[in-house]
Design an enzyme around this catalytic site. Structure first.
Site, PDB file in Angstrom:
ATOM      1  N   TYR A   1       1.961 -12.932  -6.717  1.00 23.14           N
ATOM      2  CA  TYR A   1       2.430 -11.585  -7.014  1.00 23.14           C
ATOM      3  C   TYR A   1       2.517 -10.636  -5.812  1.00 23.14           C
ATOM      4  O   TYR A   1       3.476  -9.893  -5.677  1.00 23.14           O
ATOM      5  CB  TYR A   1       1.509 -10.994  -8.087  1.00 23.14           C
TER       6      TYR A   1
ATOM      7  N   GLY B   1       0.835  -1.197   0.000  1.00 23.03           N
ATOM      8  CA  GLY B   1       0.000   0.000   0.000  1.00 23.03           C
ATOM      9  C   GLY B   1       0.861   1.235   0.000  1.00 23.03           C
ATOM     10  O   GLY B   1       1.758   1.355   0.841  1.00 23.03           O
TER      11      GLY B   1
END
Ligand code: SF4
Length: 492
Positions: A258, A43
């Site tokens: 991923y 994030g």
């Protein structure tokens, strides 16, 4: 898409990263800062830390990267023995400061701070219910609802308040809860988002979304928190209890493909090695005669190396990345989109000119950049460009905290593999099969969520929520006719 920007890459975006520590005598805010730094890939929109010294509570959060949000003065001001930290990428609620976390809520027994990774699927119902009870909301995220529910249910027993909240909320969540005296960590009944516990200096404890954040503070991994489990850490150390019944393991498969860093362990497996095997399996399933294998973006490099090794084709660097470009503005036409790719990735003609090139990627979502990369490689002199993807085609949207678009925007929901190959103007295109993925991971299929590949959602999605993303109308993506014909003579 927000604030006039498009997401950095055409890939799923993780929502959040969590880090918490209980450590009397430790510099807990600085250790949390280091932990968040390690989790920055989860994030990049906001970051925050809340700290308790046993009596007083302090918090600091801002929009921006961890290194932009905190400086020496701020860290020195965040004194205490318990801390929780959060990095955020918004999927529910917009990218604004009041949605930044940890979210601090007042309970009758003092403040609490909550950090959340995941996404609830019954947010609207919960909000209406809590508003009817007189609770006011200032943010637009599901995380605020969780924080306010815990505060609402707190009648002097914080564990019971968290359990009551877990019984009411539906969806994916790993949570850290900070009170004045304790640190609590929980995972939802399916364990969709990860959460691991580590020990620091023998008697202090750390909770983190990924083990790479334990490593950076020299904490030793103890174990993952189980689905539905709660760990409560105070001066006596950690105590565990099954807060709600575990339904089953359903860890997000994209953490393996991923999201999580390659130096993190999930289900006891080092992700670099798992991704390497994904590349090897991809080479077995989709072999091609070629001269060089490249991996793009960086997250696909372990799979590209695995592909090259299995295929007996040299691996090399095909692009030089401009590390200072994080986002590009929306580009109105193909030429400018190609330019955007060039700004981020400059091809190395020495690697690709006159060669048959295999490009390994780890996922294709909307397919906004893959075609540009193929064109850029051809312009750099590549004789052939073969695209290989180390995950199956993404055909269904995610409701559990991953931003990967509505179904109508997912290229594989609209086009066949052959049509996508034509659309990106590659000589060939191959995706790793679901069976191959499971083989590479070396863990039973039943312990994962594969919903974005197969449409089987482990946690039921309410119809109104489903409709918000399941809007795949009958029309199909327009593939320019020239794309469908251009490679007719060279296709294998
Ligand atoms: S739907 Fe896909 S991205 Fe979402 S949790 Fe499941 S595997 Fe992960």
């Amino acid at each position: 898409m927000e604030d006039g920007h498009c997401r950095e890459e055409d890939r799923p975006q993780e929502e959040c990263g969590l880090f918490g520590i209980y450590g009397e005598g430790e510099d807990v805010s600085r250790l949390t800062y280091f932990g968040l730094f390690q989790l920055q890939h989860r994030g990049q929109e906001s970051a925050g830390i809340a700290v308790s010294d046993g009596r007083t509570f302090q918090a600091h959060k801002q929009m921006g990267l961890v290194s932009q949000v905190f400086d020496e003065e701020i860290l020195q001001g965040l004194c205490g023995k318990i801390a929780v930290g959060h990095v955020r990428y918004s999927t529910t609620g917009s990218s604004i400061l009041r949605n930044a976390q940890p979210i601090v809520a007042e309970s009758p027994y003092g403040p609490i701070a909550v950090a959340h990774n995941g996404n609830l699927v019954n947010t609207a119902d919960l909000r209406v219910e809590m508003e009817a009870r007189g609770i006011r909301f200032h943010a637009t995220s599901d995380s605020e609802i969780i924080a306010k529910m815990i505060a609402y249910y707190h009648r002097g027993d914080i564990e019971q308040a968290v359990i009551e909240t877990m019984r009411r909320v539906q969806g994916a969540y790993s949570l850290l809860v900070l009170t004045q005296r304790e640190l609590i960590g929980v995972r939802d009944a399916y364990g969709i988002r990860p959460l691991s516990l580590g020990r620091l200096n023998n008697h202090h404890y750390v909770l983190a979304s990924e083990t790479c954040a334990l490593d950076i503070v020299s904490a030793k991994l103890i174990r993952d928190i189980e689905p539905g489990e709660m760990v409560m850490i105070d001066e006596r150390g950690p105590r565990f209890r099954q807060a709600i019944p575990k339904v089953r393991d359903a860890m997000c498969m994209f953490e393996f493909i991923y999201f999580a860093r390659p130096d993190s362990y999930l289900y006891g497996k080092l992700l670099y090695t798992v991704r390497h095997r994904m590349g090897q399996q991809l080479a077995i399933e989709h072999p091609v005669e070629a001269d060089v294998v490249i991996g793009v973006p960086d997250t696909a490099i372990p799979a590209a190396i695995g592909y090259a090794k299995q295929a007996g084709i040299p691996y090399d660097e095909g692009f030089i990345k401009n590390r200072y470009i994080h986002r590009t503005f929306i580009q109105p036409d193909q030429r400018q989109r190609d330019l955007g790719v060039r700004m981020k990735l400059t091809p190395l003609p020495e690697t690709v000119a006159g060669k048959r090139v295999v490009v390994v990627d780890d996922s294709i979502v909307r397919c906004t950049t893959t075609g540009s990369r193929v064109r850029v490689l051809r312009e750099a002199g590549a004789k052939e460009v073969h695209v290989r993807v180390s995950s199956p085609p993404i055909k269904y949207p995610c409701f559990y905290g991953i931003d990967m678009a509505d179904q109508k925007d997912l290229i594989a929901a609209r086009l066949t593999v052959d049509e996508i190959r034509d659309y990106i103007q590659a000589d060939s295109l191959g995706y790793l099969s679901k069976e191959g993925l499971v083989k590479a991971v070396q863990i039973e299929e039943g312990r994962f969520c594969f919903a974005c590949f197969d449409g089987y959602y482990p946690i039921e999605i309410p119809d109104d929520v489903k409709q918000s993303k399941f809007c795949l109308e009958s029309e199909r993506v327009d593939v320019p006719a020239e794309h469908l014909k251009v490679l007719a003579g060279v296709r294998r």
